[in-house]
Design a protein around this motif. Structure first.
Motif, PDB file in Angstrom:
ATOM      1  N   ILE A   1      61.168  45.527  53.912  1.00  0.00           N
ATOM      2  CA  ILE A   1      60.555  45.328  52.590  1.00  0.00           C
ATOM      3  C   ILE A   1      59.247  46.093  52.520  1.00  0.00           C
ATOM      4  O   ILE A   1      58.384  45.940  53.388  1.00  0.00           O
ATOM      5  CB  ILE A   1      60.321  43.827  52.323  1.00  0.00           C
ATOM      6  N   GLN A   2      59.161  46.924  51.510  1.00  0.00           N
ATOM      7  CA  GLN A   2      57.950  47.706  51.281  1.00  0.00           C
ATOM      8  C   GLN A   2      56.976  46.865  50.457  1.00  0.00           C
ATOM      9  O   GLN A   2      57.208  46.629  49.276  1.00  0.00           O
ATOM     10  CB  GLN A   2      58.323  48.979  50.494  1.00  0.00           C
ATOM     11  N   GLU A   3      55.911  46.383  51.071  1.00  0.00           N
ATOM     12  CA  GLU A   3      54.929  45.586  50.325  1.00  0.00           C
ATOM     13  C   GLU A   3      53.917  46.506  49.676  1.00  0.00           C
ATOM     14  O   GLU A   3      53.360  47.385  50.329  1.00  0.00           O
ATOM     15  CB  GLU A   3      54.237  44.586  51.246  1.00  0.00           C
ATOM     16  N   THR A   4      53.681  46.283  48.394  1.00  0.00           N
ATOM     17  CA  THR A   4      52.794  47.194  47.647  1.00  0.00           C
ATOM     18  C   THR A   4      51.447  46.571  47.311  1.00  0.00           C
ATOM     19  O   THR A   4      50.503  47.283  46.982  1.00  0.00           O
ATOM     20  CB  THR A   4      53.474  47.631  46.333  1.00  0.00           C
ATOM     21  N   LEU A   5      51.336  45.260  47.365  1.00  0.00           N
ATOM     22  CA  LEU A   5      50.086  44.620  46.952  1.00  0.00           C
ATOM     23  C   LEU A   5      49.019  44.749  48.034  1.00  0.00           C
ATOM     24  O   LEU A   5      49.293  44.557  49.215  1.00  0.00           O
ATOM     25  CB  LEU A   5      50.312  43.137  46.646  1.00  0.00           C
ATOM     26  N   VAL A   6      47.804  45.092  47.596  1.00  0.00           N
ATOM     27  CA  VAL A   6      46.650  45.162  48.497  1.00  0.00           C
ATOM     28  C   VAL A   6      45.508  44.384  47.856  1.00  0.00           C
ATOM     29  O   VAL A   6      45.580  44.001  46.684  1.00  0.00           O
ATOM     30  CB  VAL A   6      46.224  46.630  48.757  1.00  0.00           C
ATOM     31  N   ALA A   7      44.465  44.164  48.623  1.00  0.00           N
ATOM     32  CA  ALA A   7      43.330  43.372  48.130  1.00  0.00           C
ATOM     33  C   ALA A   7      42.725  43.968  46.866  1.00  0.00           C
ATOM     34  O   ALA A   7      42.215  43.249  45.999  1.00  0.00           O
ATOM     35  CB  ALA A   7      42.267  43.263  49.224  1.00  0.00           C
ATOM     36  N   GLU A   8      42.788  45.288  46.732  1.00  0.00           N
ATOM     37  CA  GLU A   8      42.193  45.956  45.575  1.00  0.00           C
ATOM     38  C   GLU A   8      42.920  45.637  44.264  1.00  0.00           C
ATOM     39  O   GLU A   8      42.415  45.939  43.190  1.00  0.00           O
ATOM     40  CB  GLU A   8      42.169  47.482  45.772  1.00  0.00           C
TER      41      GLU A   8
ATOM     42  N   SER B   1      54.644  36.877  39.772  1.00  0.00           N
ATOM     43  CA  SER B   1      54.754  38.334  39.768  1.00  0.00           C
ATOM     44  C   SER B   1      53.458  38.915  39.236  1.00  0.00           C
ATOM     45  O   SER B   1      52.907  38.437  38.243  1.00  0.00           O
ATOM     46  CB  SER B   1      55.932  38.785  38.903  1.00  0.00           C
ATOM     47  N   VAL B   2      52.960  39.932  39.912  1.00  0.00           N
ATOM     48  CA  VAL B   2      51.736  40.615  39.507  1.00  0.00           C
ATOM     49  C   VAL B   2      51.821  42.056  39.991  1.00  0.00           C
ATOM     50  O   VAL B   2      52.277  42.318  41.106  1.00  0.00           O
ATOM     51  CB  VAL B   2      50.481  39.871  40.062  1.00  0.00           C
ATOM     52  N   CYS B   3      51.424  42.985  39.130  1.00  0.00           N
ATOM     53  CA  CYS B   3      51.435  44.417  39.465  1.00  0.00           C
ATOM     54  C   CYS B   3      52.810  44.872  39.989  1.00  0.00           C
ATOM     55  O   CYS B   3      52.901  45.541  41.031  1.00  0.00           O
ATOM     56  CB  CYS B   3      50.354  44.745  40.488  1.00  0.00           C
ATOM     57  N   ASN B   4      53.873  44.471  39.305  1.00  0.00           N
ATOM     58  CA  ASN B   4      55.247  44.862  39.664  1.00  0.00           C
ATOM     59  C   ASN B   4      55.639  44.423  41.074  1.00  0.00           C
ATOM     60  O   ASN B   4      56.464  45.061  41.713  1.00  0.00           O
ATOM     61  CB  ASN B   4      55.440  46.380  39.528  1.00  0.00           C
ATOM     62  N   SER B   5      55.010  43.380  41.546  1.00  0.00           N
ATOM     63  CA  SER B   5      55.363  42.827  42.847  1.00  0.00           C
ATOM     64  C   SER B   5      55.224  41.313  42.770  1.00  0.00           C
ATOM     65  O   SER B   5      55.007  40.767  41.682  1.00  0.00           O
ATOM     66  CB  SER B   5      54.454  43.421  43.932  1.00  0.00           C
TER      67      SER B   5
ATOM     68  N   THR C   1      50.349  31.592  36.267  1.00  0.00           N
ATOM     69  CA  THR C   1      51.529  32.175  35.649  1.00  0.00           C
ATOM     70  C   THR C   1      51.616  33.641  36.030  1.00  0.00           C
ATOM     71  O   THR C   1      50.732  34.165  36.719  1.00  0.00           O
ATOM     72  CB  THR C   1      51.510  32.004  34.119  1.00  0.00           C
ATOM     73  N   ASN C   2      52.687  34.293  35.613  1.00  0.00           N
ATOM     74  CA  ASN C   2      52.886  35.703  35.955  1.00  0.00           C
ATOM     75  C   ASN C   2      51.838  36.579  35.276  1.00  0.00           C
ATOM     76  O   ASN C   2      51.172  36.161  34.334  1.00  0.00           O
ATOM     77  CB  ASN C   2      54.295  36.144  35.536  1.00  0.00           C
ATOM     78  N   GLY C   3      51.736  37.822  35.760  1.00  0.00           N
ATOM     79  CA  GLY C   3      50.777  38.759  35.168  1.00  0.00           C
ATOM     80  C   GLY C   3      49.354  38.542  35.633  1.00  0.00           C
ATOM     81  O   GLY C   3      48.407  39.071  35.053  1.00  0.00           O
ATOM     82  N   GLY C   4      49.189  37.727  36.688  1.00  0.00           N
ATOM     83  CA  GLY C   4      47.834  37.530  37.229  1.00  0.00           C
ATOM     84  C   GLY C   4      46.962  36.651  36.376  1.00  0.00           C
ATOM     85  O   GLY C   4      45.755  36.850  36.292  1.00  0.00           O
ATOM     86  N   GLN C   5      47.543  35.637  35.723  1.00  0.00           N
ATOM     87  CA  GLN C   5      46.753  34.758  34.874  1.00  0.00           C
ATOM     88  C   GLN C   5      46.874  33.308  35.316  1.00  0.00           C
ATOM     89  O   GLN C   5      47.827  32.920  35.981  1.00  0.00           O
ATOM     90  CB  GLN C   5      47.190  34.891  33.419  1.00  0.00           C
ATOM     91  N   ALA C   6      45.889  32.516  34.914  1.00  0.00           N
ATOM     92  CA  ALA C   6      45.879  31.084  35.211  1.00  0.00           C
ATOM     93  C   ALA C   6      45.045  30.395  34.144  1.00  0.00           C
ATOM     94  O   ALA C   6      44.312  31.048  33.388  1.00  0.00           O
ATOM     95  CB  ALA C   6      45.297  30.821  36.594  1.00  0.00           C
ATOM     96  N   LEU C   7      45.151  29.080  34.085  1.00  0.00           N
ATOM     97  CA  LEU C   7      44.304  28.330  33.147  1.00  0.00           C
ATOM     98  C   LEU C   7      44.042  26.941  33.703  1.00  0.00           C
ATOM     99  O   LEU C   7      44.719  26.464  34.604  1.00  0.00           O
ATOM    100  CB  LEU C   7      44.929  28.256  31.752  1.00  0.00           C
ATOM    101  N   TYR C   8      43.023  26.283  33.132  1.00  0.00           N
ATOM    102  CA  TYR C   8      42.736  24.882  33.455  1.00  0.00           C
ATOM    103  C   TYR C   8      41.886  24.330  32.324  1.00  0.00           C
ATOM    104  O   TYR C   8      41.349  25.082  31.499  1.00  0.00           O
ATOM    105  CB  TYR C   8      41.995  24.755  34.796  1.00  0.00           C
ATOM    106  N   LEU C   9      41.780  23.030  32.262  1.00  0.00           N
ATOM    107  CA  LEU C   9      40.925  22.392  31.265  1.00  0.00           C
ATOM    108  C   LEU C   9      39.512  22.333  31.826  1.00  0.00           C
ATOM    109  O   LEU C   9      39.243  21.567  32.750  1.00  0.00           O
ATOM    110  CB  LEU C   9      41.447  20.984  30.960  1.00  0.00           C
ATOM    111  N   SER C  10      38.618  23.161  31.288  1.00  0.00           N
ATOM    112  CA  SER C  10      37.245  23.204  31.806  1.00  0.00           C
ATOM    113  C   SER C  10      36.440  22.005  31.320  1.00  0.00           C
ATOM    114  O   SER C  10      35.429  21.645  31.907  1.00  0.00           O
ATOM    115  CB  SER C  10      36.565  24.499  31.368  1.00  0.00           C
TER     116      SER C  10
END
Length: 1098
Positions: free
Chosen positions: A43-50, A899-903, A946-955
């Motif tokens: 498996i070619q992993e594409t995600l990095v810290a950046e 899923s985030v950044c096509n991975s 959720t997907n796309g690198g997003q999240a939420l909470y009740l502040s």
């Protein structure tokens, strides 16, 4: 980029992360699998810290605990300050910005620099801040901290750079807005009042410049003293000593009169010609009683006195009602001529502002609306219509209409779902709003290019569900569903729900939604589940109700030395069949309430009901009372539309329901799931008295349709959501703690129930609070007719592996590392008219015998995450490929495979506030940020990824905070946010006329710089206030530079206009000279003509 290659040849159960065999699968552990196993994973992993960065994107909802309000009449933007130091700036829909003071001190007052793109905030820590609004993310340019005095009131005249600051000691200081330093000019309280006055006048509660003359400053003190201070002469023009405390003051635009509101519910009107007594005193809500005295009234906290060109002036005020009307709601009163309109509000009024066309205080004001900031709402009243309707609020200010109890976030919805939900929801919208456009229309916002359909679902305490369109960082309500309509209303005093939760028996605990099939499940606090289907047609329907008696077989866990000492804390016993236990009677068992058995908490409507288009209830599942004890709350739920199955669990056990056939397939305690493969050696205790023999455990067989095991329930078990203090060390070989094993997560999917399986089959993955993972294989008919008639069979299984802490989440990847989507059914409307040519058949995605054949030799990866640990397994061999200990000192609250950044990655939110992501399948840490300290249970309950690198909470109880952990979205955020400032030409002042300007005092010649500048006034004491440079940022510097350029351009235009006017003046002067010469010539000719005539000849 990194390649992970793991040769699986020779892997045994002793590989890292030690998986546990599954003897109950029908084959002995270690038997070679008949299914082909991939020899290696590539498996070619594409995600990095950046790829990751954490930042807040946008905040929705009503500002929690609001304290202050401001409006820019030229830019048409509104600012709201809060008790926790937040500032929300609102413009047209889409223009919504949240800023936070670092100190967290309450915002006392807000003042816009009108049409300048800046805002001044005064906070409870006696600090003034200047915010730059000429950037999408406002920042503080300057701060000024007062050390010796407390700020009580601020006033900034239009087009002035000098801010007047009143203090608790009664002094008035002056701050230069550009440099944010104090002027040496101070109006001391003892100079403002007469020397003969013996008492302190109190804090400054009002400051304003006279509309007639900017050189005159009106100072209102709390005690009732009012002083008009001549800034040039440094003396008082007049002083008023009134015997009622003052709350606010408002000028008539001509500057000859002003109105005050007082603590006794009165309004006084003062005329500058005679300030010895008020020109008029009125008690708008104080009636004269029989004895001739006025009713005692509440204080009028604020009044605004606004003139109109074509009608009588408007007087708008809050408060002032008589004390004897107990229980009356807070009111806003509008007096227009002789008409008095009282508007009752749902919540107390925090602040209000009358919106006017002109920014100049010396012009006819022409009010057109009133913005009313309530404790829990924001409303705008239309003043241009006689019935004063309210505007329809375009912002989602009603998120908290009923307290939010759970959230769900879907960032990759089918594109057709939003328009459909909106069209259904639009039919139920309220009417009677003003027809005019929303007046807070400032800023600019465009739909960014990085948008996709997003939906947020909120569950509420009253049982309602709201679907929100969250696309493009906005929030708009689509559809509201009331789950309480499924049940009969509990009768007061005898409601069965009152035994469990008296106030909110319908409160929503969790939701499960399949956007593709549009099937929706709601879990309520009364241990009930409602399954809804979506239809575009109304229907007559009878809701099917299933009652489930879920108990668990429990032996008290106790060592021999502690024999009989602790009878109240049962513990799951060994797996061997045991008869029921009869526990000692609870204290309430003597009463009728204590004898409840086999009844649900709520009563479902048992008649045919008419349901409107939208989500329509089809099935209600309720857990029953057992032996006088209420059912335990449901801890997890999963639904699969392709299988037609629903599974849920709690601390008593697991239930699987076939919602197509409306039957219970499985109902058993957690322990019974293990078969003989219980991973823990549970300590047994001596036999117990008063045992009643019942049926033993029926052995699971592959062709068995339904197993309904009734096990005795623990009276003192606690739901896992209710406490963060529970012990989380579950990696011990024997359990000697007083705890019960709850089902904590469930996931349907195509998998391998046994090591010997060659083909994937429908499976249910089960995770428990003790870190145990069990896979239950099922046989689900695929043909529509068979599915409705043939039973779904459930096969036996065993423990797959152990993790540290409660299991939180499962996820499945194929052998290429791609996320496997759960099988689902394509939505079909069951209420639609029948079409003979196109019969409605079930269309299933990712679930068919052919798809199983295609993946015959593939196998898949299973990602399992618990509170402490994550593991990746290879199925069907159940070999553990990777293991990562996420945290030792804390525990994971929420985990999701996203899923985030096509991975894909595993995202985790920990109780210590850390948000982290791990690569898949290698579980390599990518990012770990200490982001959000867990201050209360609300954040834990509502946080979701959720997907796309997003999240939420009740502040807060009223606000939803969305965040992103994707670098790409952080980069695109600037483009997505609205612009708060738009360049607008300041409206010109009206022509005042020669005589009016001459006799009214030439206000425009007043030079504040001459009075307050360092040259004239000197420097203020350094110990009085401390200047703190702000973090405006590079963008602020650029904006400031562009502002300077703009100022230069404006100056150039002004010079051009001045030159033009000078040219016109020269022409007029030349014309007058020519006219004078002609006149002189004619006069001379007339003189010569008449020179020799006698007087009597004329």
């Amino acid at each position: 980029m990194k390649k992970f290659r793991k040769v699986l040849d020779g892997l045994t159960t002793s590989s890292p992360g030690g998986t546990i065999g599954s003897p109950s699968c029908g084959s002995a552990a270690g038997t070679p699998t008949s299914a082909p196993t991939p020899k290696d994973i590539d498996i070619q992993e594409t995600l990095v810290a950046e790829n990751f960065q954490l930042c807040k994107t946008v905040r929705h909802g009503f500002p929690y605990q609001p304290t202050a309000l401001a409006f820019d009449p030229v830019q048409k933007i509104l600012a709201i300050g809060s008790r926790t130091g937040g500032v929300r700036i609102l413009g047209r829909p889409g223009v919504d910005c949240y800023c936070q003071h670092e100190s967290g001190a309450a915002v006392l007052q807000l003042q816009f620099l009108i049409n300048e793109g800046a805002l001044v905030s005064a906070c409870a820590d006696d600090t003034l801040h200047l915010w730059n609004l000429r950037q999408r993310r406002p920042a503080v340019l300057h701060s000024l901290k007062f050390n010796r005095e407390r700020i009580t009131f601020c006033h900034l005249p239009f087009q002035s750079k000098w801010l007047y600051v009143g203090t608790e000691r009664g002094n008035t200081h002056i701050v230069n807005i550009e440099s944010f330093v104090l002027s040496g000019y101070v109006i001391m309280w003892n100079k403002a009042i007469e020397l003969s006055t013996k008492t302190h006048p109190g804090p400054v509660v009002h400051l304003s410049d006279s509309p007639k003359d900017e050189g005159k400053l009106l100072i209102g003190f709390e005690s009732g003293t009012i002083v008009q201070w001549d800034l040039r002469g440094k003396k008082a023009d007049f002083r008023i000593y009134y015997d009622e405390a003052i709350h606010s003051v408002s000028w008539h635009h001509e500057g000859k009169q002003f109105m005050c509101s007082h603590s006794d519910g009165s309004l006084t009107l003062w005329n500058l010609r005679n300030t010895t007594k008020p020109f008029q005193v009125t008690f708008p809500h104080g009636k004269i009683q029989k004895d001739g005295r006025k009713e005692s009234c509440k204080p009028i906290l604020k009044v605004e006195y606004k003139t109109s060109r074509n009608s009588e002036p408007f007087v708008v005020f809050s408060g002032g009602l008589s004390y004897d009307k107990a229980g009356r709601r807070p009111t806003l009163t509008i007096m227009h001529g002789k008409a008095i309109t009282v508007l009752e509000m749902d919540y107390p009024i925090v602040e209000f502002m009358v919106l006017c066309d002109t920014p100049y205080n010396n012009e006819v004001q022409e009010p057109y609306a009133v913005v009313v900031l309530l404790e829990k709402d924001l409303i705008v009243v239309d003043l241009t219509q006689s019935n004063f309707p309210v505007f329809e609020n375009p912002y989602p200010m009603d998120v908290h209409e009923s307290p939010v109890t759970c959230t769900a976030y879907f960032a990759d919805c089918p594109p057709d779902i939003i328009p459909i939900l909106y069209s259904i929801g639009a039919k139920h919208k309220k009417t009677g709003y003003s027809q005019k456009e929303w007046p807070i229309s400032g800023g600019t916002w465009t739909l960014g290019s990085h948008t996709y359909p997003e939906i947020i679902i909120t569950g509420h305490a009253d049982g309602s569900i709201k679907f929100w369109d969250a696309s493009a960082i906005t929030l708009q309500m689509l559809y509201k569903l009331k789950t309480s309509k499924v049940f009969e209303k509990p009768k007061p005093g005898e409601g069965r729900a009152a035994d469990l939760v008296e106030e909110d028996p319908f409160a929503v605990q969790m939701v499960s939604w399949c956007p593709q099939s549009r099937i929706f499940c709601v879990v309520g606090i009364s241990a009930h589940i409602i399954l809804y289907r979506f239809s575009k047609y109304d229907a007559n329907t009878q809701i099917v109700s299933l009652d489930v008696r879920l108990q668990c077989e429990s032996d008290d866990v106790i060592t021999p030395s502690e024999n009989e000492n602790n009878p109240c804390f049962p513990e799951p016993g060994s797996h061997s069949p045991q008869p029921h236990h009869q526990y000692p009677a609870s204290p309430s068992s003597g009463t009728p309430e204590g004898n409840k058995d086999s009844i649900p908490c709520l009563k479902v409507k048992d008649r045919v009901v008419r349901v409107p288009p939208g989500y329509q209830a089809e099935l209600v599942i309720q857990l029953l009372w057992v032996d006088g004890e209420p059912p335990q709350q449901i801890t997890t739920l999963d639904i699969n539309s392709a299988y037609g199955l629903l599974a849920f669990g709690n601390c008593s056990g697991l239930v699987v329901v076939d919602y197509l056939q409306k039957t219970i397939l499985l109902c058993m305690s957690t322990l019974d799931l293990y078969g003989a493969a219980d991973p823990y050696q549970r300590l047994t205790r001596s036999p117990r008295r008063n045992r009643q023999s019942t049926s033993g455990l029926t052995e699971l067989s592959d062709n068995q349709q339904s197993i309904d095991m009734e096990r005795s329930k623990s009276p003192t078990s606690e739901s896992r959501e209710n406490s963060f203090s529970r012990s989380r060390s579950s990696s011990v070989s024997s359990i000697d703690r007083d705890t019960k094993e709850a089902i904590t997560t469930l996931q349907f999917g195509e998998s391998y129930g046994r090591k010997t399986d060659a083909l994937p089959t429908p499976c249910l993955w089960v995770g428990t609070s003790l870190g145990v993972v069990v896979v239950i294989p099922m046989s689900v008919p695929t043909e529509q007719e068979e599915r409705m008639e043939e039973p779904v069979t459930i096969g036996p299984s065993g423990v797959v592996l152990l993790l540290k802490g409660s299991v939180l989440r499962f996820g499945f990847l194929d052998c290429m590392g791609v996320l496997i989507q759960s099988p689902h059914e394509v939505w079909r409307d069951l209420n639609a008219p029948e079409d003979p040519d196109r019969p409605r058949r079930r269309k299933l995605i990712n679930f068919s015998p052919s798809s199983s054949q295609d993946t015959c030799g593939e196998g898949h990866l299973a990602v399992v995450c618990s509170e402490r640990q994550a593991k990746v397994l290879l199925m069907p061999s159940q070999s553990c490929l990777f293991v990562h200990n996420i945290t030792e000192s804390s525990f994971v609250l929420r985990a999701d495979v996203v899923s985030v950044c096509n991975s894909v990655c595993l995202a985790c939110f920990c109780a210590n506030g850390h948000i982290m992501t791990l690569s898949l399948p290698s579980l390599r840490p990518l990012v770990n940020v200490n982001y959000l300290p867990l201050t209360d249970m609300r954040i834990a309950r509502t946080f979701c990824f959720t997907n796309g690198g997003q999240a939420l909470y009740l502040s807060s109880p009223t606000e939803i905070q969305r965040i992103t952990y994707s670098q790409e979205m952080c980069d695109n955020l600037q483009e997505m946010l609205g612009e708060l400032f738009t360049p607008i030409e300041t409206p010109e002042a009206q022509n005042r006329g020669f005589l009016k300007g001459f006799f009214g005092g030439n206000a425009h010649t007043f030079d504040r710089e001459e009075l307050f500048g360092e040259a004239a006034a000197g420097k203020a004491s350094r110990s009085l206030a401390q200047h703190i440079p702000g973090q405006g940022g590079v963008e602020g510097m650029k904006v400031a530079a562009s502002g300077v350029v703009g100022d230069l351009a404006r100056a150039r235009v002004a010079l051009d206009e001045r030159g033009q006017r000078l040219g016109e003046l020269e022409d007029r002067t030349a014309l007058m000279m020519t006219s004078a010469e002609t006149f002189s010539k004619h006069a001379h000719e007339l003189m010569l003509k008449c020179k020799d005539k006698k007087w009597y000849q004329f």
